[in-house]
Design a protein around this motif. Structure first.
Motif, PDB file in Angstrom:
ATOM      1  N   LEU A   1      -0.498   3.907 -14.098  1.00  0.00           N
ATOM      2  CA  LEU A   1       0.089   4.810 -13.110  1.00  0.00           C
ATOM      3  C   LEU A   1       1.536   4.409 -12.859  1.00  0.00           C
ATOM      4  O   LEU A   1       1.810   3.315 -12.360  1.00  0.00           O
ATOM      5  CB  LEU A   1      -0.706   4.763 -11.805  1.00  0.00           C
ATOM      6  N   SER A   2       2.451   5.301 -13.209  1.00  0.00           N
ATOM      7  CA  SER A   2       3.881   5.078 -12.979  1.00  0.00           C
ATOM      8  C   SER A   2       4.244   5.682 -11.625  1.00  0.00           C
ATOM      9  O   SER A   2       3.979   6.863 -11.373  1.00  0.00           O
ATOM     10  CB  SER A   2       4.696   5.728 -14.096  1.00  0.00           C
ATOM     11  N   LEU A   3       4.834   4.883 -10.751  1.00  0.00           N
ATOM     12  CA  LEU A   3       5.062   5.280  -9.360  1.00  0.00           C
ATOM     13  C   LEU A   3       6.548   5.408  -9.049  1.00  0.00           C
ATOM     14  O   LEU A   3       7.349   4.553  -9.429  1.00  0.00           O
ATOM     15  CB  LEU A   3       4.427   4.249  -8.418  1.00  0.00           C
ATOM     16  N   ASP A   4       6.906   6.470  -8.355  1.00  0.00           N
ATOM     17  CA  ASP A   4       8.275   6.636  -7.859  1.00  0.00           C
ATOM     18  C   ASP A   4       8.256   7.564  -6.655  1.00  0.00           C
ATOM     19  O   ASP A   4       7.195   7.896  -6.126  1.00  0.00           O
ATOM     20  CB  ASP A   4       9.211   7.150  -8.955  1.00  0.00           C
TER      21      ASP A   4
ATOM     22  N   ALA B   1      10.426   3.424 -14.717  1.00  0.00           N
ATOM     23  CA  ALA B   1      11.582   2.812 -15.387  1.00  0.00           C
ATOM     24  C   ALA B   1      11.603   1.286 -15.286  1.00  0.00           C
ATOM     25  O   ALA B   1      12.629   0.669 -15.549  1.00  0.00           O
ATOM     26  CB  ALA B   1      12.900   3.372 -14.860  1.00  0.00           C
ATOM     27  N   CYS B   2      10.461   0.657 -14.925  1.00  0.00           N
ATOM     28  CA  CYS B   2      10.391  -0.810 -14.899  1.00  0.00           C
ATOM     29  C   CYS B   2      10.199  -1.304 -16.329  1.00  0.00           C
ATOM     30  O   CYS B   2       9.123  -1.148 -16.916  1.00  0.00           O
ATOM     31  CB  CYS B   2       9.226  -1.263 -14.016  1.00  0.00           C
ATOM     32  N   MET B   3      11.233  -1.900 -16.904  1.00  0.00           N
ATOM     33  CA  MET B   3      11.190  -2.273 -18.315  1.00  0.00           C
ATOM     34  C   MET B   3      10.101  -3.290 -18.655  1.00  0.00           C
ATOM     35  O   MET B   3       9.402  -3.129 -19.671  1.00  0.00           O
ATOM     36  CB  MET B   3      12.570  -2.769 -18.759  1.00  0.00           C
ATOM     37  N   PRO B   4       9.909  -4.366 -17.856  1.00  0.00           N
ATOM     38  CA  PRO B   4       8.831  -5.306 -18.202  1.00  0.00           C
ATOM     39  C   PRO B   4       7.453  -4.641 -18.240  1.00  0.00           C
ATOM     40  O   PRO B   4       6.646  -4.900 -19.141  1.00  0.00           O
ATOM     41  CB  PRO B   4       8.920  -6.360 -17.088  1.00  0.00           C
ATOM     42  N   GLU B   5       7.178  -3.765 -17.254  1.00  0.00           N
ATOM     43  CA  GLU B   5       5.861  -3.136 -17.213  1.00  0.00           C
ATOM     44  C   GLU B   5       5.722  -2.017 -18.241  1.00  0.00           C
ATOM     45  O   GLU B   5       4.618  -1.732 -18.707  1.00  0.00           O
ATOM     46  CB  GLU B   5       5.579  -2.613 -15.803  1.00  0.00           C
ATOM     47  N   ILE B   6       6.829  -1.376 -18.607  1.00  0.00           N
ATOM     48  CA  ILE B   6       6.773  -0.392 -19.700  1.00  0.00           C
ATOM     49  C   ILE B   6       6.422  -1.107 -21.006  1.00  0.00           C
ATOM     50  O   ILE B   6       5.639  -0.612 -21.822  1.00  0.00           O
ATOM     51  CB  ILE B   6       8.117   0.350 -19.826  1.00  0.00           C
ATOM     52  N   THR B   7       7.004  -2.309 -21.188  1.00  0.00           N
ATOM     53  CA  THR B   7       6.649  -3.122 -22.351  1.00  0.00           C
ATOM     54  C   THR B   7       5.160  -3.456 -22.328  1.00  0.00           C
ATOM     55  O   THR B   7       4.461  -3.341 -23.347  1.00  0.00           O
ATOM     56  CB  THR B   7       7.467  -4.418 -22.371  1.00  0.00           C
TER      57      THR B   7
ATOM     58  N   PRO C   1       0.804  -1.232   0.000  1.00  0.00           N
ATOM     59  CA  PRO C   1       0.000   0.000   0.000  1.00  0.00           C
ATOM     60  C   PRO C   1       0.834   1.279   0.000  1.00  0.00           C
ATOM     61  O   PRO C   1       0.439   2.271  -0.625  1.00  0.00           O
ATOM     62  CB  PRO C   1      -0.824  -0.121   1.288  1.00  0.00           C
ATOM     63  N   PHE C   2       1.971   1.287   0.674  1.00  0.00           N
ATOM     64  CA  PHE C   2       2.793   2.500   0.691  1.00  0.00           C
ATOM     65  C   PHE C   2       3.278   2.843  -0.715  1.00  0.00           C
ATOM     66  O   PHE C   2       3.324   4.015  -1.092  1.00  0.00           O
ATOM     67  CB  PHE C   2       3.998   2.316   1.615  1.00  0.00           C
ATOM     68  N   ALA C   3       3.614   1.838  -1.491  1.00  0.00           N
ATOM     69  CA  ALA C   3       4.147   2.064  -2.832  1.00  0.00           C
ATOM     70  C   ALA C   3       3.078   2.588  -3.787  1.00  0.00           C
ATOM     71  O   ALA C   3       3.381   3.360  -4.702  1.00  0.00           O
ATOM     72  CB  ALA C   3       4.760   0.781  -3.389  1.00  0.00           C
ATOM     73  N   ASN C   4       1.825   2.171  -3.583  1.00  0.00           N
ATOM     74  CA  ASN C   4       0.764   2.580  -4.523  1.00  0.00           C
ATOM     75  C   ASN C   4      -0.201   3.614  -3.949  1.00  0.00           C
ATOM     76  O   ASN C   4      -1.305   3.800  -4.472  1.00  0.00           O
ATOM     77  CB  ASN C   4      -0.008   1.348  -5.025  1.00  0.00           C
ATOM     78  N   GLN C   5       0.243   4.288  -2.868  1.00  0.00           N
ATOM     79  CA  GLN C   5      -0.578   5.330  -2.233  1.00  0.00           C
ATOM     80  C   GLN C   5      -1.897   4.768  -1.695  1.00  0.00           C
ATOM     81  O   GLN C   5      -2.914   5.458  -1.650  1.00  0.00           O
ATOM     82  CB  GLN C   5      -0.859   6.478  -3.225  1.00  0.00           C
ATOM     83  N   ASP C   6      -1.863   3.488  -1.295  1.00  0.00           N
ATOM     84  CA  ASP C   6      -3.052   2.826  -0.728  1.00  0.00           C
ATOM     85  C   ASP C   6      -4.226   2.904  -1.698  1.00  0.00           C
ATOM     86  O   ASP C   6      -5.360   3.267  -1.334  1.00  0.00           O
ATOM     87  CB  ASP C   6      -3.431   3.461   0.612  1.00  0.00           C
ATOM     88  N   ILE C   7      -3.967   2.504  -2.934  1.00  0.00           N
ATOM     89  CA  ILE C   7      -4.946   2.700  -4.008  1.00  0.00           C
ATOM     90  C   ILE C   7      -6.224   1.892  -3.815  1.00  0.00           C
ATOM     91  O   ILE C   7      -7.312   2.345  -4.186  1.00  0.00           O
ATOM     92  CB  ILE C   7      -4.298   2.379  -5.375  1.00  0.00           C
ATOM     93  N   GLU C   8      -6.130   0.722  -3.201  1.00  0.00           N
ATOM     94  CA  GLU C   8      -7.340  -0.065  -2.998  1.00  0.00           C
ATOM     95  C   GLU C   8      -8.286   0.643  -2.042  1.00  0.00           C
ATOM     96  O   GLU C   8      -9.504   0.645  -2.241  1.00  0.00           O
ATOM     97  CB  GLU C   8      -6.988  -1.462  -2.491  1.00  0.00           C
ATOM     98  N   ARG C   9      -7.743   1.258  -0.994  1.00  0.00           N
ATOM     99  CA  ARG C   9      -8.596   2.002  -0.068  1.00  0.00           C
ATOM    100  C   ARG C   9      -9.201   3.225  -0.756  1.00  0.00           C
ATOM    101  O   ARG C   9     -10.392   3.507  -0.603  1.00  0.00           O
ATOM    102  CB  ARG C   9      -7.794   2.443   1.162  1.00  0.00           C
ATOM    103  N   LEU C  10      -8.382   3.948  -1.505  1.00  0.00           N
ATOM    104  CA  LEU C  10      -8.878   5.136  -2.199  1.00  0.00           C
ATOM    105  C   LEU C  10     -10.027   4.783  -3.144  1.00  0.00           C
ATOM    106  O   LEU C  10     -11.070   5.455  -3.161  1.00  0.00           O
ATOM    107  CB  LEU C  10      -7.746   5.798  -2.979  1.00  0.00           C
ATOM    108  N   LEU C  11      -9.845   3.734  -3.941  1.00  0.00           N
ATOM    109  CA  LEU C  11     -10.885   3.333  -4.884  1.00  0.00           C
ATOM    110  C   LEU C  11     -12.132   2.851  -4.151  1.00  0.00           C
ATOM    111  O   LEU C  11     -13.262   3.178  -4.537  1.00  0.00           O
ATOM    112  CB  LEU C  11     -10.359   2.250  -5.817  1.00  0.00           C
ATOM    113  N   GLY C  12     -11.937   2.062  -3.105  1.00  0.00           N
ATOM    114  CA  GLY C  12     -13.078   1.558  -2.352  1.00  0.00           C
ATOM    115  C   GLY C  12     -13.911   2.683  -1.770  1.00  0.00           C
ATOM    116  O   GLY C  12     -15.149   2.646  -1.795  1.00  0.00           O
ATOM    117  N   GLU C  13     -13.240   3.702  -1.242  1.00  0.00           N
ATOM    118  CA  GLU C  13     -13.972   4.824  -0.651  1.00  0.00           C
ATOM    119  C   GLU C  13     -14.597   5.722  -1.712  1.00  0.00           C
ATOM    120  O   GLU C  13     -15.422   6.578  -1.388  1.00  0.00           O
ATOM    121  CB  GLU C  13     -13.029   5.611   0.264  1.00  0.00           C
TER     122      GLU C  13
END
Length: 373
Positions: free
Chosen positions: A331-334, A306-312, A221-233
């Motif tokens: 959504l590209s996260l850094d 800059a994750c090459m597999p996911e950019i592909t 959740p820290f890496a994705n800004q707690d996206i599941e909670r945000l979407l659920g709410e």
């Protein structure tokens, strides 16, 4: 010896149980925070993967708390995860820390190295103790995954914002405190009851969004800004195939059931991407297709910058979006990602999905403006 490891969402509880059951003194890193990321970014290569930086921050905070042994999972190419451990070890040693690092290489990369890492972890333990530790850990992983599935269903229907999140915290506490198989089973039932007591409204019109992407950014959740909670709410039910238990089945157990599921994902991806490109790139495409087939209103694709597999995968997903008339938000996260920006983009995406639901997807098809980056 005091052992620590990188955090991975709620699975951190199960990993802690594994090491405690093997007789290790566990020093779990504090919950990932702005300080964690600041430390990791300061000492990591500038353009290395985002998860790498968070992990370095986890290790530094654990070492500050007295840990002297770090355990991490090794990866395989062409993803850069394959050399995380080697670079992270050098970084920490250059900073003057004295520690031991145990790397559990994935079996498909090297069974010999995987078993070597297991032997380091289980030295002095009997086969009975090892079996019990694995059973307890697996039971907690399954319990946590089932509770999280329930949370994803209840949160978009809750009457009081935040009620599901509070119940989820209590549920994880129940599972964390369970110390034997019977207690875990009891805790799982109690946890599901806790989630089930959240007052909800009857809604059949809830938007459903599939979540795909790189393993760490989907599950932490820290890496994705707690996206599941945000979407659920926001009233959106999140659907995802990627779970810790599913990953274990695919990479460590290799059961016939997991093989069948993996083949289903690869077949779904085949018209768009036919070969392994590292990480979860191929799976991100295949899972997106399966989400479309299951009737999801849209898909959100998470990837580290800059994750090459996911950019592909992202480049391929634009074609998937056009072919299946499916809105896809990548959504590209850094370390530069801010929660306010993520919320704004999610709100716009959810508005798009709601409008498509009202007027019908075929009406919006000619615009083909269904993917946002």
């Amino acid at each position: 010896m005091k052992v620590s490891f990188p955090r991975l969402g709620s699975a951190t509880l199960a990993i802690k149980t594994l090491f405690e059951s093997l007789g290790w003194e566990v020093v779990p890193p504090p919950p990932s925070s702005k300080r964690t990321l600041t430390l990791g970014t300061r000492y990591s290569p500038e353009f290395i993967c985002f998860p790498f930086k968070v992990n370095v921050g986890n290790y530094l905070e654990a070492l500050e708390k007295g840990a002297d042994t770090i355990v991490m999972l090794g990866g395989c190419g062409p993803c850069r995860f394959g050399y995380y451990a080697q670079i992270q070890r050098l970084i920490l040693q250059d900073l003057g820390y004295q520690f031991d690092m145990i790397v559990l290489e994935l079996p498909q990369r090297s069974w010999r190295e995987f078993l070597g890492g297991i032997r380091k972890l289980t030295r002095g333990n009997s086969l009975k103790e090892i079996r019990r530790a694995i059973q307890l850990t697996w039971a907690k992983i399954l319990a946590i995954d089932e509770v999280e599935e329930k949370v994803r269903q209840v949160r978009p229907r809750e009457l009081t914002k935040g009620a599901t999140t509070r119940a989820y915290g209590k549920a994880l506490g129940l599972i964390d405190r369970a110390k034997d198989p019977e207690a875990i089973e009891t805790a799982q039932k109690a946890a599901l009851q806790e989630i089930g007591r959240v007052p909800t409204r009857s809604r059949n019109d809830v938007l459903r969004v599939g979540l795909v992407g790189e393993f760490y950014t989907v599950l932490e959740p820290f890496a994705n800004q707690d996206i599941e909670r945000l979407l659920g709410e926001m009233g959106v039910e999140v659907v995802r195939f990627l779970t810790v238990s599913e990953w274990v089945r695919n990479n460590l157990v290799r059961s016939s059931e997991s093989k069948k599921r993996r083949e289903e994902i690869h077949q779904a991806a085949y018209p768009y991407i036919r070969n392994f490109v590292g990480g979860h790139g191929q799976e991100s495409v295949g899972e997106t297709v399966l989400h479309a087939r299951s009737g999801c209103d849209g898909v959100i694709h998470l990837l580290p910058f800059a994750c090459m597999p996911e950019i592909t995968a992202r480049s391929v997903l634009s074609r998937v979006s056009r072919d299946l008339v499916l809105p896809i938000l990548s959504l590209s996260l850094d370390e530069q990602t801010g929660k306010a920006g993520i919320i704004t983009r999610l709100e716009a995406f959810v508005d798009l999905l709601a409008r498509r639901r009202r007027v019908g997807s075929s009406v919006l098809r000619p615009a083909r403006a269904e993917i946002s980056r």
